[in-house]
Motif scaffolding. Structure first.
Motif, short mmCIF file in Angstrom:
data_model
loop_
_atom_site.label_atom_id
_atom_site.label_comp_id
_atom_site.label_asym_id
_atom_site.label_seq_id
_atom_site.Cartn_x
_atom_site.Cartn_y
_atom_site.Cartn_z
N GLY A 13 0.81 -1.22 0.00
CA GLY A 13 0.00 0.00 0.00
C GLY A 13 0.83 1.26 0.00
O GLY A 13 0.53 2.22 -0.70
N GLY A 14 1.91 1.26 0.77
CA GLY A 14 2.80 2.42 0.83
C GLY A 14 3.47 2.71 -0.50
O GLY A 14 3.54 3.86 -0.94
N VAL A 15 3.95 1.67 -1.15
CA VAL A 15 4.62 1.85 -2.44
C VAL A 15 3.61 2.32 -3.50
O VAL A 15 3.89 3.24 -4.27
CB VAL A 15 5.33 0.56 -2.88
N VAL A 16 2.44 1.71 -3.52
CA VAL A 16 1.41 2.11 -4.48
C VAL A 16 1.01 3.57 -4.24
O VAL A 16 0.88 4.35 -5.19
CB VAL A 16 0.18 1.18 -4.41
N GLU A 17 0.85 3.95 -2.98
CA GLU A 17 0.48 5.33 -2.66
C GLU A 17 1.58 6.31 -3.08
O GLU A 17 1.29 7.36 -3.66
CB GLU A 17 0.22 5.46 -1.16
N MET A 18 2.84 5.99 -2.80
CA MET A 18 3.94 6.86 -3.20
C MET A 18 4.00 7.00 -4.72
O MET A 18 4.22 8.10 -5.24
CB MET A 18 5.28 6.33 -2.68
N ALA A 19 3.80 5.90 -5.43
CA ALA A 19 3.81 5.95 -6.89
C ALA A 19 2.70 6.86 -7.41
O ALA A 19 2.93 7.68 -8.31
CB ALA A 19 3.68 4.54 -7.46
N GLU A 20 1.51 6.71 -6.86
CA GLU A 20 0.39 7.55 -7.28
C GLU A 20 0.68 9.02 -7.01
O GLU A 20 0.43 9.88 -7.86
CB GLU A 20 -0.89 7.14 -6.56
N THR A 21 1.22 9.32 -5.84
CA THR A 21 1.55 10.70 -5.47
C THR A 21 2.56 11.30 -6.44
O THR A 21 2.45 12.47 -6.80
CB THR A 21 2.12 10.75 -4.03
N ASP A 22 3.53 10.49 -6.86
CA ASP A 22 4.58 10.97 -7.76
C ASP A 22 4.24 10.81 -9.23
O ASP A 22 5.06 11.13 -10.10
CB ASP A 22 5.89 10.24 -7.45
N GLY A 23 3.04 10.30 -9.53
CA GLY A 23 2.64 10.13 -10.92
C GLY A 23 3.39 9.02 -11.64
O GLY A 23 3.58 9.07 -12.85
N VAL A 24 3.81 8.02 -10.88
CA VAL A 24 4.57 6.90 -11.44
C VAL A 24 3.68 5.67 -11.47
O VAL A 24 2.96 5.40 -10.50
CB VAL A 24 5.83 6.63 -10.57
N ALA A 25 3.75 4.93 -12.54
CA ALA A 25 2.95 3.70 -12.65
C ALA A 25 3.49 2.66 -11.68
O ALA A 25 4.68 2.58 -11.42
CB ALA A 25 3.01 3.16 -14.06
#
Length: 73
Positions: A13-25
């Motif tokens: 969840g943390g990695v997915v959230e960070m990716a979303e925040t940074d606009g990274v797939a």
């Protein structure tokens, strides 16, 4: 496996959230998905793709195949 709890203070969840925040797939490779989580993230269930026996016996080979396929598309 990935379930609803995976999005509450756990690594996935943390990695997915960070990716979303940074606009990274992001793309999640998991043994299996539960609680409708396959609808929340892009990813693949090794059990669904390869069956329980192969997913457990040849986990690394399954992950390598999925990642290679994903990178080639």
């Amino acid at each position: 496996f990935v379930d609803d709890e995976s999005f509450h203070g756990k690594v996935v969840g943390g990695v997915v959230e960070m990716a979303e925040t940074d606009g990274v797939a992001s793309f999640v490779v998991a043994g299996d998905f539960f609680d409708g989580t396959e609808e929340r993230v892009e990813g693949v269930s090794l059990v669904a793709r390869y069956g329980m026996s192969r997913a457990k016996a040849e986990t690394l080979a399954c992950v390598e195949e999925v990642v290679a396929e994903r990178l080639s598309s």
